[in-house]
Design a protein around this motif. Structure first.
Motif, PDB file in Angstrom:
ATOM      1  N   MET A  33      98.827  30.905  31.678  1.00 30.42           N
ATOM      2  CA  MET A  33      98.886  31.586  32.976  1.00 30.42           C
ATOM      3  C   MET A  33      99.704  30.730  33.947  1.00 30.42           C
ATOM      4  N   ALA A  34     100.710  31.317  34.585  1.00 34.75           N
ATOM      5  CA  ALA A  34     101.678  30.526  35.342  1.00 34.75           C
ATOM      6  C   ALA A  34     101.170  30.106  36.713  1.00 34.75           C
ATOM      7  N   THR A  35     100.395  30.944  37.373  1.00 36.55           N
ATOM      8  CA  THR A  35     100.125  30.678  38.784  1.00 36.55           C
ATOM      9  C   THR A  35      98.645  30.477  39.091  1.00 36.55           C
ATOM     10  N   ASP A  36      97.789  30.516  38.097  1.00 37.35           N
ATOM     11  CA  ASP A  36      96.378  30.540  38.416  1.00 37.35           C
ATOM     12  C   ASP A  36      95.616  29.748  37.358  1.00 37.35           C
ATOM     13  N   TRP A  37      94.305  29.718  37.519  1.00 34.35           N
ATOM     14  CA  TRP A  37      93.453  29.099  36.520  1.00 34.35           C
ATOM     15  C   TRP A  37      93.380  29.992  35.294  1.00 34.35           C
ATOM     16  N   ASN A  38      93.018  29.383  34.168  1.00 27.20           N
ATOM     17  CA  ASN A  38      92.813  30.134  32.942  1.00 27.20           C
ATOM     18  C   ASN A  38      91.326  30.001  32.584  1.00 27.20           C
ATOM     19  N   PRO A  39      90.517  30.995  32.969  1.00 28.53           N
ATOM     20  CA  PRO A  39      89.069  30.873  32.772  1.00 28.53           C
ATOM     21  C   PRO A  39      88.683  30.638  31.312  1.00 28.53           C
ATOM     22  N   ALA A  40      89.400  31.276  30.375  1.00 22.30           N
ATOM     23  CA  ALA A  40      89.040  31.130  28.952  1.00 22.30           C
ATOM     24  C   ALA A  40      89.230  29.684  28.506  1.00 22.30           C
ATOM     25  N   GLN A  41      90.353  29.062  28.928  1.00 21.99           N
ATOM     26  CA  GLN A  41      90.595  27.660  28.541  1.00 21.99           C
ATOM     27  C   GLN A  41      89.546  26.758  29.187  1.00 21.99           C
ATOM     28  N   TYR A  42      89.237  27.021  30.457  1.00 19.30           N
ATOM     29  CA  TYR A  42      88.251  26.209  31.160  1.00 19.30           C
ATOM     30  C   TYR A  42      86.894  26.282  30.473  1.00 19.30           C
ATOM     31  N   GLN A  43      86.551  27.491  29.990  1.00 15.84           N
ATOM     32  CA  GLN A  43      85.223  27.705  29.410  1.00 15.84           C
ATOM     33  C   GLN A  43      85.103  27.196  27.978  1.00 15.84           C
ATOM     34  N   ARG A  44      86.213  26.711  27.375  1.00 21.06           N
ATOM     35  CA  ARG A  44      86.128  26.217  25.992  1.00 21.06           C
ATOM     36  C   ARG A  44      85.138  25.069  25.856  1.00 21.06           C
ATOM     37  N   PHE A  45      84.954  24.323  26.952  1.00 21.37           N
ATOM     38  CA  PHE A  45      84.010  23.202  26.909  1.00 21.37           C
ATOM     39  C   PHE A  45      82.861  23.470  27.890  1.00 21.37           C
ATOM     40  N   ALA A  46      82.415  24.714  27.886  1.00 27.76           N
ATOM     41  CA  ALA A  46      81.429  25.143  28.880  1.00 27.76           C
ATOM     42  C   ALA A  46      80.171  24.266  28.837  1.00 27.76           C
ATOM     43  N   THR A  47      79.707  23.924  27.646  1.00 27.17           N
ATOM     44  CA  THR A  47      78.463  23.148  27.543  1.00 27.17           C
ATOM     45  C   THR A  47      78.636  21.766  28.169  1.00 27.17           C
ATOM     46  N   GLN A  48      79.756  21.100  27.792  1.00 28.45           N
ATOM     47  CA  GLN A  48      79.987  19.758  28.345  1.00 28.45           C
ATOM     48  C   GLN A  48      80.204  19.808  29.855  1.00 28.45           C
ATOM     49  N   ARG A  49      80.886  20.863  30.325  1.00 32.04           N
ATOM     50  CA  ARG A  49      81.168  20.933  31.759  1.00 32.04           C
ATOM     51  C   ARG A  49      79.907  21.306  32.544  1.00 32.04           C
ATOM     52  N   ALA A  50      78.953  21.960  31.883  1.00 32.91           N
ATOM     53  CA  ALA A  50      77.730  22.383  32.580  1.00 32.91           C
ATOM     54  C   ALA A  50      76.768  21.216  32.819  1.00 32.91           C
ATOM     55  N   GLN A  51      76.807  20.192  31.966  1.00 34.02           N
ATOM     56  CA  GLN A  51      75.813  19.114  32.080  1.00 34.02           C
ATOM     57  C   GLN A  51      75.806  18.454  33.458  1.00 34.02           C
ATOM     58  N   PRO A  52      76.976  18.034  33.985  1.00 35.44           N
ATOM     59  CA  PRO A  52      76.939  17.438  35.336  1.00 35.44           C
ATOM     60  C   PRO A  52      76.455  18.417  36.395  1.00 35.44           C
ATOM     61  N   PHE A  53      76.729  19.700  36.191  1.00 31.81           N
ATOM     62  CA  PHE A  53      76.238  20.703  37.153  1.00 31.81           C
ATOM     63  C   PHE A  53      74.722  20.678  37.184  1.00 31.81           C
ATOM     64  N   TRP A  54      74.091  20.661  36.004  1.00 32.11           N
ATOM     65  CA  TRP A  54      72.630  20.680  35.975  1.00 32.11           C
ATOM     66  C   TRP A  54      72.049  19.355  36.448  1.00 32.11           C
ATOM     67  N   ASP A  55      72.764  18.254  36.202  1.00 33.81           N
ATOM     68  CA  ASP A  55      72.314  16.960  36.750  1.00 33.81           C
ATOM     69  C   ASP A  55      72.337  17.007  38.272  1.00 33.81           C
ATOM     70  N   LEU A  56      73.353  17.684  38.807  1.00 33.09           N
ATOM     71  CA  LEU A  56      73.460  17.837  40.263  1.00 33.09           C
ATOM     72  C   LEU A  56      72.316  18.707  40.791  1.00 33.09           C
ATOM     73  N   VAL A  57      72.063  19.806  40.093  1.00 37.82           N
ATOM     74  CA  VAL A  57      70.987  20.717  40.521  1.00 37.82           C
ATOM     75  C   VAL A  57      69.639  19.985  40.518  1.00 37.82           C
ATOM     76  N   GLU A  58      69.467  19.068  39.546  1.00 35.57           N
ATOM     77  CA  GLU A  58      68.216  18.298  39.485  1.00 35.57           C
ATOM     78  C   GLU A  58      67.994  17.470  40.746  1.00 35.57           C
ATOM     79  N   LEU A  59      69.084  17.094  41.432  1.00 34.72           N
ATOM     80  CA  LEU A  59      68.953  16.283  42.651  1.00 34.72           C
ATOM     81  C   LEU A  59      68.463  17.106  43.843  1.00 34.72           C
TER      82      LEU A  59
END
Ligand SMILES: C[S@@+](CC[C@H](N)C(=O)[O-])C[C@H]1O[C@@H](n2cnc3c(N)ncnc32)[C@H](O)[C@@H]1O
Length: 266
Positions: A1-27
């Motif tokens: 995608m030339a001008t924007d984010w690519n949600p599918a590529q971003y979500q390829r590591f959804a589990t790893q990217r979610a961990q810091p989010f949940w660590d943040l929510v725990e705070l």
């Protein structure tokens, strides 16, 4: 995608990217959270999950990427809405119980001014919870900056490749703690955390960065230079980290939490 984010590529590591989010929510301290905002909400799935886990009365996810918002709107719920907005300018009138921003603040400059606006949006006892990546000194990031200064890419960028926003914008943990204190945040909790990602091979790092830090180059390069850029980046990266199986990718992030006191809130 030339001008924007690519949600599918971003979500390829959804589990790893979610961990810091949940660590943040725990705070985030539990209790009545009537009104909340998720700044730079991306695909919105984490926004909805957090709203459910924290029992939030009404949550708004804000993003400036049409592609991300299109995905996010599919997650809309009665208590969660998504809208277009610029998080660099966003503020509100002291009426939010929670301002949440996961892996988004690094994209905008002047964190002192931005955090001042975000904190101004907090109601008395309102909470701020922010996570920013801080891996700009890792070869995964240095290699792409290096390649962006090589031809034919340097010319395509008119000699001015986009700098790594994390390197330019993100402060040191102690600077965030001091800043929060100066902005009236009580007992700021700021920590640097290293997230361990075990990949099958070192070349897999390219798939990770394609979904995030390389997007700034894709936005500026003509489509026919996207693949050559990724190939040159892969070569440069593997020269730096070796062709290793498996590969341990250590990723640093800063987690920030604070609460404004009744008298400090505007
Ligand atoms: C790495 S993604 C994180 C998404 C989500 N918070 C998550 O944790 O999955 C960063 C998001 O910030 C958004 N973003 C970057 N700069 C922005 C700005 N100035 N205003 C609004 N959104 C922005 C991008 O469009 C993208 O969706």
């Amino acid at each position: 995608m030339a001008t924007d984010w690519n949600p599918a590529q971003y979500q390829r590591f959804a589990t790893q990217r979610a961990q810091p989010f949940w660590d943040l929510v725990e705070l985030i301290h539990r209790g009545a959270i009537e009104r909340a905002v998720d700044l730079g909400c991306g695909t919105g799935d984490l926004t909805v999950s957090a709203a459910e886990r924290l029992g939030i009365g009404h949550m708004t996810g804000i993003d400036s990427s049409p592609a991300m918002l299109e995905q996010a709107e599919q997650h809309g719920r009665v208590h969660v809405a998504f809208e277009y907005g610029d998080i660099a300018r966003w503020t509100s009138d002291g009426d939010h119980d929670l301002v949440l921003a996961n892996a988004a603040l690094q994209w905008v400059p002047d964190h002192q001014a931005v955090l001042e606006r975000w904190i101004a949006a907090l109601a008395p006892e309102g909470q701020l919870a922010v996570q920013v990546p801080a891996n700009h000194d890792h070869p995964s990031h240095l290699a792409s900056s290096h390649v962006s200064h090589q031809e034919p890419f340097a010319s395509a960028f008119d000699g001015e490749p986009p700098p790594d926003p994390t390197a330019v914008n993100v402060l040191a943990p102690e600077q965030y703690a001091t800043l929060l204190h100066e902005l009236g945040v009580r007992e700021p909790h700021v920590r640097l955390q290293v997230y361990p990602h075990l990949f099958e091979r070192s070349a897999d790092v390219v798939e990770w960065t394609k979904g995030t830090s390389l997007t700034r180059f894709f936005r500026r390069l003509p489509a026919e230079l996207h693949d050559p850029f990724v190939d040159a980046y892969r070569e440069e990266l593997l020269d730096r980290i070796g062709r290793v199986e498996p590969y341990f990718y250590a990723f640093k992030r800063i987690l920030i939490w604070g609460r404004v006191s009744r008298t400090d809130a505007r």
